[in-house]
Design a protein around this motif. Sequence first.
Motif: not given
Length: 707
Positions: A60, A64, A74, A76, A84, A88, A158-160, A189-190
């Motif tokens: 990540y 990022i 950004v 998240d 995260l 960023a 950004i996502s998890e 996107t990440v």
Amino acid sequence: MSSSGESTQRMFQLKTDPLTGKSEWVVIEEDEEEKTTPKALLATTSYLDMLNDTRRNRAYRHAIDNAVTKPCHVLDIGAGTGLLSMMAARAMGLTDRKGDSSCSNGKVTACESYLPMVKLMRKVLRSNGMDGKIRLVNKRSDELEVGSDIHSRADILISEILDSELLGEGLIPTLQHAHDNLLVENPLTVPYRATTYGQLVECTYLRDMHDLVNREAELSDGIRLVPSGMAGVLGVKKQQQFAMHCDALKEEIKLLSEPFKVFDFDFWKRPDSSRETELHIKTTNDGTVHAIISWWLLQLDSEGTIFYSTEPNWIRRPDDVRELQSSSDSSDNWCDHWKQSVWFPQSLDLHVLKDEEVHLHAFHTETSISYDFKTLNEKRQVAHVDACTDDFQIALSPERNALYGDSSWRRLMLNAIEKALRQRIDPLCLVADDSIFLAIAIARLSKSSNVIPLFPGLGKKGLQYLHKVCAANSFTMDRIETISKKDLLSTMQDSHQRKINLLVAEPFYYGNDNALPWQNLRFWKERSLMDSILSKDVLIIPCKGLLKVCAMYLPNLWRSRCCLKEVEGFDHSIVNTTLGACGDLPLTEESPFLPFYVWQCGETKILSETATVLEFDFSKPMSSCSGKTPIRFRESGMCHGFVLWIDWVIEAEDNPVLSTGPDNRNWKQAVKLLKKPVEVKEGEFSSTEIEALFDPSNGEVILQHAF
């Protein structure tokens, strides 16, 4: 809401008493200065394990850094501790305490809906000097509104929000809402993309976890939990994948195909709610397809240089797909927040020959991926007629399904029941838990018995199930008494009423698959509450419980739960106590008991003899008990903690015992990790002393040890 906070919020958390099954709503206030986040709420979550996953964190960070190259907005989603978001902000230069004006247009919005985690994130941001750099919003992402919660649509997402199956945490609806309402057109996107893979396998244990029909056909005990033509009445949940550490089964698995690609999910564009595809898979061995093992490959950057995979260890990845390697060896890759997934075919006899082409129909909904098989020779696919509707189906965990088909377990329970019934002329039997097996066994084995199943979790569904299968098991429902525990107590306390003279339990509580071993002592609590309606010579099965303990080498589990310091350059030491970490804790802090299938915990080794530290006598009402015992080491090595379980003594005379220890795959054990690993030596005088206390007021066990 900004990190400074404007108004106090509160959250209601459902808390369940493990010994009574009663639930109550506990208020959690947002005001973190006055109150702290209750440790119990977060200690058994996967946050700590995730933050200890160096492969994940490094992937990540690199992705990022590649994506956030200039001031931008950004977002998240599912921010957790804010790791995260801080990555960023750092990539944008927002951590520059001198206030670089070139970054004045950059901003990071962190969205986190779970209030206890929001409180913890605030502390992490503050300890890293980031509390004024990141806007924290305590809402679900689909509740966010541009102009009020966030200033503008975000340039980068950004996502998890991934589970072991990929979709179970709501990835698709979350991305749909974000693309529709929160992101600019064509955002970065990440991660960039996720790809799911599968592989056909043969494995006896995986068969046992879902094939109760064929296993019962091989038994001669006359009990039919799934009678002929009623395959849907009981079993694992249909069209569902189950998370499992499949590397633990590596030596037992026969691979029947090469890995095959199933679906791509692009984060950078709005996903479809559902799709389907036809796969043509060439088999590599003769065998029977007992399961599909699946995993996913995460591509974190658009260039295709940064990857993370949940594949099992036996997979050889293509040369053009490489993960960022961590400094640790491959054995460190074990983690518990993401596992492989196992899907069980509804066809129980899908035999294949080498080089045969199997036709597989794959489809996904917003939250899951499923399959249907077709073969070139349709006669090879044996379908079982389902005479039941979903209203009657009882969905068991795969482990419980495996236990119900285990001939040794059934023989042990049936022998005890038969012996008890011979000692009762007119049996009045109470099934104190959710054991459908014992309810059927008693009704079938004794034509004069009356059975009262409490079914605290199954309720009416359990009684509907008994109606469905009674004829196939040679009993009639007129001998099954349907009465609530409250009514049972009020009607039977009359001195002229018959008393219950046989009380039984497995013990098993429906939907309580993540319980610590002693939380199954709930039936002892039930026995205590109903003491006035039990006969003086009541027989209780099981009659005793023995709390067993051994010391173990658990390096993978230890690494996944150990105290955090810096995570990719950000101090996370403040989360250790709240998340229930082990290692380097203050003297006043103890790591929590954690429920695990120890056989799936990576590399393990038992270092000591097994000792009994507590005895629970079910012939008497529940009371506190304590015990102390030495355990001697039989192996040299590094001790990471203690594993505890209950051996159930089924009946007093012959003392048959059902062990639920580390060698039993169908039961979870309790793991108590040490503050620091201790090197131990094999030898006659090498031992440690264990002391335990059981508190009946809260159902908790306190463990102390001295090396």
